[in-house]
Structures are given as structure tokens and as C-alpha cells.
Write an enzyme that holds these catalytic residues in place. Structure first.
Site, PDB file in Angstrom:
ATOM      1  N   HIS A   1      -9.674   1.867   0.545  1.00  0.00           N
ATOM      2  CA  HIS A   1      -9.545   0.684   1.392  1.00  0.00           C
ATOM      3  C   HIS A   1     -10.606   0.656   2.496  1.00  0.00           C
ATOM      4  O   HIS A   1     -10.300   0.349   3.652  1.00  0.00           O
ATOM      5  CB  HIS A   1      -8.132   0.639   1.976  1.00  0.00           C
ATOM      6  CG  HIS A   1      -7.663  -0.718   2.366  1.00  0.00           C
ATOM      7  ND1 HIS A   1      -8.376  -1.556   3.201  1.00  0.00           N
ATOM      8  CD2 HIS A   1      -6.552  -1.406   2.006  1.00  0.00           C
ATOM      9  CE1 HIS A   1      -7.711  -2.681   3.352  1.00  0.00           C
ATOM     10  NE2 HIS A   1      -6.603  -2.620   2.635  1.00  0.00           N
TER      11      HIS A   1
ATOM     12  N   GLU B   1     -11.462  -3.860  -2.878  1.00  0.00           N
ATOM     13  CA  GLU B   1     -10.555  -2.777  -3.281  1.00  0.00           C
ATOM     14  C   GLU B   1     -10.356  -2.833  -4.789  1.00  0.00           C
ATOM     15  O   GLU B   1      -9.730  -3.771  -5.298  1.00  0.00           O
ATOM     16  CB  GLU B   1      -9.210  -2.945  -2.566  1.00  0.00           C
ATOM     17  CG  GLU B   1      -9.311  -2.987  -1.063  1.00  0.00           C
ATOM     18  CD  GLU B   1      -8.194  -3.828  -0.434  1.00  0.00           C
ATOM     19  OE1 GLU B   1      -7.012  -3.587  -0.728  1.00  0.00           O
ATOM     20  OE2 GLU B   1      -8.507  -4.733   0.349  1.00  0.00           O
TER      21      GLU B   1
ATOM     22  N   HIS C   1       0.795  -1.231   0.000  1.00  0.00           N
ATOM     23  CA  HIS C   1       0.000   0.000   0.000  1.00  0.00           C
ATOM     24  C   HIS C   1       0.830   1.285   0.000  1.00  0.00           C
ATOM     25  O   HIS C   1       0.542   2.239   0.723  1.00  0.00           O
ATOM     26  CB  HIS C   1      -0.977  -0.002   1.184  1.00  0.00           C
ATOM     27  CG  HIS C   1      -2.026  -1.083   1.090  1.00  0.00           C
ATOM     28  ND1 HIS C   1      -2.516  -1.532  -0.110  1.00  0.00           N
ATOM     29  CD2 HIS C   1      -2.668  -1.796   2.058  1.00  0.00           C
ATOM     30  CE1 HIS C   1      -3.424  -2.480   0.121  1.00  0.00           C
ATOM     31  NE2 HIS C   1      -3.531  -2.672   1.409  1.00  0.00           N
TER      32      HIS C   1
HETATM   33  C1  BGC Z   1      -4.294  -6.652   1.763  1.00  0.00           C
HETATM   34  C2  BGC Z   1      -4.142  -7.475   3.019  1.00  0.00           C
HETATM   35  C3  BGC Z   1      -3.728  -6.572   4.120  1.00  0.00           C
HETATM   36  C4  BGC Z   1      -4.742  -5.476   4.271  1.00  0.00           C
HETATM   37  C5  BGC Z   1      -4.343  -4.510   5.316  1.00  0.00           C
HETATM   38  C6  BGC Z   1      -5.331  -5.603   1.996  1.00  0.00           C
HETATM   39  O1  BGC Z   1      -5.445  -4.809   0.872  1.00  0.00           O
HETATM   40  O2  BGC Z   1      -4.625  -7.449   0.658  1.00  0.00           O
HETATM   41  O3  BGC Z   1      -3.221  -8.503   2.835  1.00  0.00           O
HETATM   42  O4  BGC Z   1      -3.570  -7.264   5.319  1.00  0.00           O
HETATM   43  O5  BGC Z   1      -4.895  -4.792   3.051  1.00  0.00           O
HETATM   44  O6  BGC Z   1      -5.353  -3.620   5.566  1.00  0.00           O
END
Ligand code: BGC
Length: 371
Positions: free
Chosen positions: A200, A334, A126
């Protein structure tokens, strides 16, 4: 910090056709590293509410009715500065520069290798440790839109978190009278770079804190997904979902096959990128028969990460100990480009060149089904 902690700037957006008063109000929650963190409350003509903050350009609350007209919040978030900053870093935020994982925090562009922070061993997740989710964005109430809308902008400097190019980024959230959150992303760069943007938000259609999401019925218009290695990096394969527990082309509950013994699934649950079928009007639908709430996702992006809120570490996320933040008591859908695209040439490109404009739209639409 400003003297008054509560400065409300109300913008009445006239909506004569409906005789109602949709509005946007702004409240300063306090400051973070010298910049005001604000809370925006967007109310549409039916009085349904979307709350946003400029810390991470994030959604913090969505109040929508159930089949009996009772409103409840369906997303995890906080309206207090401290818990926004110390809570789950990603929840509800605009994720950039690169949503999802980049293998070993490295990629090469025009022969130059770039190294990124490793914040999800051994990968970058991210956008790195100090990705856009942790920035205080510039924000303004959008006056040009007939619905309540807020535009967030952020200037990401060259080599921020290891990524090349100065990126001018904006995200506008519009909350219209159909209970749609329309998210419009736009970005430009002054040097060749890579970009992958998502929101998210975590959802629970029962209402946050009201149990698990195993019984939510999911439809995903995706005939394939991208299997992953142990560190959650795609193997490169585009695998048909047919005959696997990943198949949501025919609607079934999130819990139905989550415990099946199948590669990638048995320990972690769903945390996978789906390859969205082309030309679908609605890419994903979630229906909670108990409340009657329905959420639809519409996007122009090629992929969608379905995350069933799996890990225990995630429990510490926001606020304190409500059921809503237990593992598997929320889910995320997402919209995105495929994970690790900069290292996987067969995946749709995430390269953004100077002179090009990245534009993308995702809609989360809420409604009710009376059975
Ligand atoms: C990921 C997960 C992660 C999470 C954290 C998601 O987008 O795919 O693996 O733990 O984000 O918020």
C-alpha cells in the site's frame, strides 16, 4: 529495548561485475510491545535507496533521480518509530490477510460464516483493525540474492482478525540495479482460508511534499473496472472503461477527468479496482513530465486498486502537515485480487487450501524520461 539505539549491521554484497558496493544496513529504531522495530536501508549500485521497516513489512522511503539526476523521496513514510506506529496504518505496508474490503465483515466458507472486525463502516478494510500492517514481522537480510534484499516473515494464528487457518506468510523486497523494487509474496495455510495481499505505498513522483499528483500521466492496461456501491463494495459488474472517466488505456493525467460527474467518481475521485488486461508486459505506468520520473507496475495479480488519495481524514496520515500528505498529493496502485471476492463467486477465487502455496510477484520500476 536494546542499549544501543543504533546498531548497524552492514552486509556488503559483492557485485564485482560492476565494481560497485550495493549494501543493506540495519538499524534498531526501538521496540514495540517488546519486539525490535528495525529500519533497513538498501542501496543499489547507483546509490539509489529503498528503506523498509519490519513494522508492517513496509516501505518507508524510495530515493530515485529525476531527469537532472537529482534524487528525491517519492513515497510517503517515516523513519521514526513513533510516526511509523502512529502514522497512516496502511501506507507502504504489506496488507493482509485480505487487502481491500469485505462486505459487512462477513463471508462463508464451506457453510461456516466468519465474522471480521468492522474498521471501515459497515465493512472490513485491509484485513481488519489489527491486520498485518500493525504487526512487527520477523526480518532478515537475504544473503542468497545478488542484490540488496530483505525477507519479512509473519505467522498469522488461526482466527486472527476472524480469519480461519494458521497462515505462514513471507514477503521479500529486492532492490536491484534497474531501480526495481521486486516484491515476492508467499503464503501457506493449515486450514482452508481466503487471502489477498498487496503493498500500500503512496507515491508522488515530484517528490513527497512537492505538490499534487493531478499532472502525473497515468496509463492503466485495464479495459474494465469493478463499479462499487455507496459503501465501496463491488456491485459484481465488470464494466468496460471505454467512454468513461475510468479509461486510462490511453494515457492522460490523473486530474483530467477526476472531477467529472460520473457514477462513483463525483465525490471521491478514483478509488477503484481495475481488471487488468492479460498478457501485458507492463500493467501500469505513471509519468511526471516535470521531474521526468517514470514508475511502472508489473504484476501477476488480476486486479489493481487505483486510489487517488482522496479523503481528508487521510491528511492526518504521517509526520506533520507536509503537502505530501494532503488529499490528492499522492496516489496508490495496489496490485490485488478483486475486493470482496470471498462474497462474489464470479470473481477470481481468493481461497487458499492446505497443501497449496500462494506465490505472487509485483514490481515497481523507476526510471527517467528526458524530454
Ligand atoms: C482504499 C481506500 C482507503 C485507503 C486507505 C485504499 O486501498 O481503497 O478506500 O481509504 O486504502 O489507505
Amino acid at each position: 529495548m536494546k542499549k544501543s539505539t543504533f546498531i548497524a549491521v552492514a552486509l556488503m554484497i559483492c557485485c564485482m561485475a560492476f565494481g560497485q558496493n550495493p549494501s543493506v544496513t540495519k538499524e534498531v529504531l526501538g521496540d514495540h510491545n517488546g519486539t525490535d522495530v528495525c529500519l533497513y536501508t538498501l542501496t543499489n549500485k547507483d546509490g539509489n535507496v529503498l528503506k523498509l521497516t519490519n513494522y508492517g513489512a513496509r516501505i518507508v522511503r524510495i530515493d530515485v533521480p529525476d531527469k537532472n539526476g537529482i534524487k528525491d523521496n517519492v513515497t510517503i513514510g517515516s523513519e521514526k518509530l513513533e510516526s511509523i506506529v502512529k502514522g497512516d496504518p496502511f501506507g507502504g505496508a504489506c496488507i493482509g490477510r485480505f487487502a481491500n474490503r469485505i462486505a459487512n465483515g462477513k463471508f462463508t466458507l464451506d457453510g461456516v460464516e466468519y465474522s471480521l472486525p468492522i474498521n471501515n463502516r459497515p465493512n472490513t478494510l485491509h484485513g481488519g483493525s489489527n491486520g498485518w500492517f500493525s504487526k512487527v514481522w520477523t526480518s532478515e537480510i537475504s544473503k542468497s540474492c545478488k542484490y540488496p534484499a530483505v525477507k519479512f516473515t509473519y505467522l498469522s494464528p488461526d482466527m486472527e482478525e476472524g480469519f480461519p487457518g494458521t497462515v505462514k506468510m513471507s514477503v521479500t523486497y529486492t532492490w536491484n540495479d534497474k531501480n526495481e523494487i521486486i516484491i515476492d509474496y508467499a503464503a501457506t495455510t493449515d486450514k482452508k482460508t481466503v487471502i489477498n495481499i498487496t503493498n500500500h505505498a503512496y507515491f508522488n513522483l515530484h517528490g513527497v511534499g512537492k505538490g499534487y499528483v493531478f499532472d502525473h500521466i497515468l496509463t492503466l492496461k485495464a479495459s474494465a473496472y469493478t463499479p462499487i456501491h455507496a459503501t465501496q463494495i463491488p456491485t459484481g459488474e465488470i464494466r468496460p472503461v471505454k467512454g468513461t472517466p475510468f479509461d486510462f488505456t490511453v494515457p492522460h493525467t490523473i486530474g483530467y477527468k477526476i472531477g467529472e460527474k460520473y457514477e462513483n467518481l463525483e465525490f471521491k475521485g478514483y478509488d477503484h479496482n481495475y481488471v487488468l488486461d492479460k498478457n501485458e508486459k507492463v500493467n501500469a505506468t505513471v509519468y511526471d513530465p516535470e521531474s521526468g520520473r517514470v514508475m511502472e507496475v508489473i504484476t501477476d495479480q488480476p486486479g489493481l486498486q487505483f486510489f487517488s488519495g482522496n479523503s481528508a481524514m487521510w491528511k492526518k496520515s504521517v509526520e506533520t502537515g507536509t503537502k505530501g500528505v494532503n488529499p490528492r498529493s499522492s496516489f496508490a496502485l495496489e496490485t490485488q485480487h478483486f475486493p470482496d471476492s470471498p462474497n462474489q463467486t464470479a470473481f477470481p477465487t481468493t481461497i487458499l487450501n492446505p497443501g497449496e502455496k500462494f506465490k505472487s510477484r509485483t514490481i515497481y520500476r523507476f526510471s527517467v524520461k528526458k524530454n
